[in-house]
Design an enzyme around this catalytic site. Structure first.
Site, short mmCIF file in Angstrom:
data_model
loop_
_atom_site.label_atom_id
_atom_site.label_comp_id
_atom_site.label_asym_id
_atom_site.label_seq_id
_atom_site.Cartn_x
_atom_site.Cartn_y
_atom_site.Cartn_z
N LYS A 83 0.83 -1.21 0.00
CA LYS A 83 0.00 0.00 0.00
C LYS A 83 0.86 1.26 0.00
O LYS A 83 0.54 2.24 -0.67
CB LYS A 83 -0.95 0.00 1.20
CG LYS A 83 -2.05 -1.04 1.07
CD LYS A 83 -3.08 -0.92 2.17
CE LYS A 83 -4.19 -1.94 1.98
NZ LYS A 83 -5.09 -2.01 3.14
N LYS A 116 -9.72 -12.20 -5.78
CA LYS A 116 -10.92 -12.32 -4.97
C LYS A 116 -11.80 -11.08 -5.12
O LYS A 116 -11.31 -9.99 -5.42
CB LYS A 116 -10.55 -12.55 -3.51
CG LYS A 116 -10.13 -11.31 -2.77
CD LYS A 116 -10.07 -11.59 -1.28
CE LYS A 116 -10.01 -10.29 -0.50
NZ LYS A 116 -11.29 -9.61 -0.39
N LYS A 159 -13.71 -5.16 -1.75
CA LYS A 159 -14.31 -3.83 -1.62
C LYS A 159 -13.48 -2.80 -2.32
O LYS A 159 -13.99 -1.89 -2.94
CB LYS A 159 -14.37 -3.43 -0.14
CG LYS A 159 -15.42 -4.14 0.67
CD LYS A 159 -15.62 -3.41 2.00
CE LYS A 159 -14.81 -4.01 3.11
NZ LYS A 159 -13.64 -3.30 3.50
P1 ATP Z 1 -10.62 -4.68 1.13
O1 ATP Z 1 -10.49 -4.76 -0.35
O2 ATP Z 1 -10.85 -3.30 1.66
O3 ATP Z 1 -9.57 -5.46 1.89
P2 ATP Z 1 -12.43 -6.87 1.47
O4 ATP Z 1 -13.50 -7.05 0.47
O5 ATP Z 1 -11.23 -7.78 1.38
O6 ATP Z 1 -12.02 -5.36 1.43
P3 ATP Z 1 -12.37 -6.92 4.34
O7 ATP Z 1 -12.93 -5.74 5.09
O8 ATP Z 1 -10.89 -7.02 4.16
O9 ATP Z 1 -13.08 -6.97 2.90
O10 ATP Z 1 -12.88 -8.26 4.99
C1 ATP Z 1 -14.06 -8.39 5.76
C2 ATP Z 1 -14.35 -9.88 5.92
O11 ATP Z 1 -14.81 -10.41 4.67
C3 ATP Z 1 -13.14 -10.72 6.30
O12 ATP Z 1 -13.56 -11.68 7.25
C4 ATP Z 1 -12.73 -11.37 4.99
O13 ATP Z 1 -12.07 -12.61 5.19
C5 ATP Z 1 -14.06 -11.56 4.29
N1 ATP Z 1 -13.92 -11.53 2.83
C6 ATP Z 1 -13.45 -10.49 2.10
N2 ATP Z 1 -13.47 -10.77 0.79
C7 ATP Z 1 -13.96 -12.03 0.66
C8 ATP Z 1 -14.24 -12.87 -0.46
N3 ATP Z 1 -14.01 -12.48 -1.71
N4 ATP Z 1 -14.73 -14.11 -0.22
C9 ATP Z 1 -14.96 -14.52 1.05
N5 ATP Z 1 -14.73 -13.78 2.15
C10 ATP Z 1 -14.25 -12.53 1.97
MG MG Z 2 -9.48 -7.49 2.62
#
Ligand code: ATP
Ligand code: MG
Length: 326
Positions: free
Chosen positions: A111, A192, A195
């Protein structure tokens, strides 16, 4: 009973991956397991941010979690900044962490490499994450690969603190979700669903209306060939659709594969299943969003319950590290 802790950083939009990988397991386990759920708003301040946007999303995330069935009467349910002990413990843990340890974090390097101006908090946020975990004596932290190193850091800090200053913290461990619980991006199924990184077409957002959800599923990238088989390494697109369908229906992805002979019929079934899963959450969200005083009251109660635990832990850590009780 092991205590599980999950945080959601209010940046970007919550998506089906978050729902399947994190929110649905919280909701189904909260009656039998000890759960801590929080909106990690302080973590949203580590990169360039818009204050109004962070505030709006914090409320949106909390409301969505409630809409999905998170029960503040069962789990500890809180907004991180409403419980000042997170930042208080953060400082104490900084005093038990090496500069080199923080600098080694891969997420920091990645980052920081992309930023013009790197905030100090980007370097120290894994220590804040350690505080989030250790504050509540969490045993298990479900995370993706990208966050495993941070949970390792929390373990190291806890072990060091305990051995230098006396038993204070529970040693946490990362638990990785099974492959089929990891939802991939619809447009680039090698990554994956995320967000922050997914495009609008690649992520099924919890607040997308049913037509948008259907359109995105129907346009999802599939693989060369036309066989419907569950093989995440060789057929990531189709396997992701099968994993989504499996998660929504409770079936197994490899078993589902045998029921479809064409991509088109598979996509139609996935679209139906996603809409059936998310439409009630969205409907409940819209109801709750209309009742702000109710949501605010739940957040206040959640913070009070969390503080009871957090304050005792911080008192113990302060005494152990050598601070004079007030
Ligand atoms: P960022 O891109 O900001 O990291 P993110 O989509 O990875 O966002 P997080 O806030 O990091 O979301 O994760 C919140 C929860 O959702 C965690 O428990 C993470 O393991 C789960 N999670 C995130 N993305 C996935 C996915 N694609 N499939 C399953 N679980 C997920
Ligand atoms: Mg994440």
């Amino acid at each position: 009973m092991p205590r599980r802790l999950t945080g959601f950083t209010p940046s970007g939009d919550l998506h089906l991956g978050n729902y399947i990988g994190a929110i649905a397991p919280i909701v189904s386990r909260q009656h039998t397991e000890d759960t801590v759920v929080f909106i990690s708003d302080l973590h949203a301040l580590t990169l360039e941010h818009d204050p109004a946007e962070v505030r709006r999303r914090t409320l949106e995330f909390a409301t969505l979690l409630l809409a999905a069935g998170a029960d503040p009467g069962r789990s500890l349910f809180l907004v991180q900044s409403h419980v000042p002990e997170h930042t208080e413990l953060h400082y104490l843990l900084e005093c038990a962490t090496g500069y080199g340890e923080a600098q080694r974090m891969i997420q920091f390097k990645e980052k920081a490499g992309r930023q013009h101006q790197v905030r100090m908090s980007l370097l120290t946020y894994p220590i804040l994450m350690a505080a989030d975990i250790l504050l509540y004596d969490a045993d298990e932290v479900p995370v993706g690969e990208d966050q495993s190193q941070h949970v390792e850091l929390a373990r190291d800090i806890a072990q060091r603190f305990n051995s230098r200053y006396g038993p204070t913290f529970t040693i946490p461990r990362a638990v990785n979700p099974p492959v089929a619980a990891r939802i991939m991006d619809l447009s680039s199924p090698d990554a994956k669903m995320s967000k922050s990184a997914s495009s609008a077409a690649g992520a099924l957002r919890l607040l997308d209306d049913p037509d948008t959800l259907r359109r995105k599923v129907m346009r999802a990238v599939t693989d060369t060939g036309s066989d419907v088989t569950y093989d995440p390494a060789r057929q990531p697109g189709v396997s992701n659709l099968l994993a989504i369908l499996a998660a929504c229906t409770g079936d197994r992805p490899d078993e589902l594969a045998g029921r479809f002979d064409r991509y088109g019929t598979l996509k139609k079934a996935v679209a139906d299943a996603v809409v059936d899963t998310l439409a009630p959450v969205r409907a409940r969200y819209l109801e709750l969003a209309d009742d702000q005083p109710h949501v605010q009251a739940l957040l206040r109660t959640g913070a009070e319950r969390a503080r009871a635990h957090a304050a005792a832990k911080v008192r113990k850590a302060k005494a152990a590290i050598g601070l004079l009780p007030a």
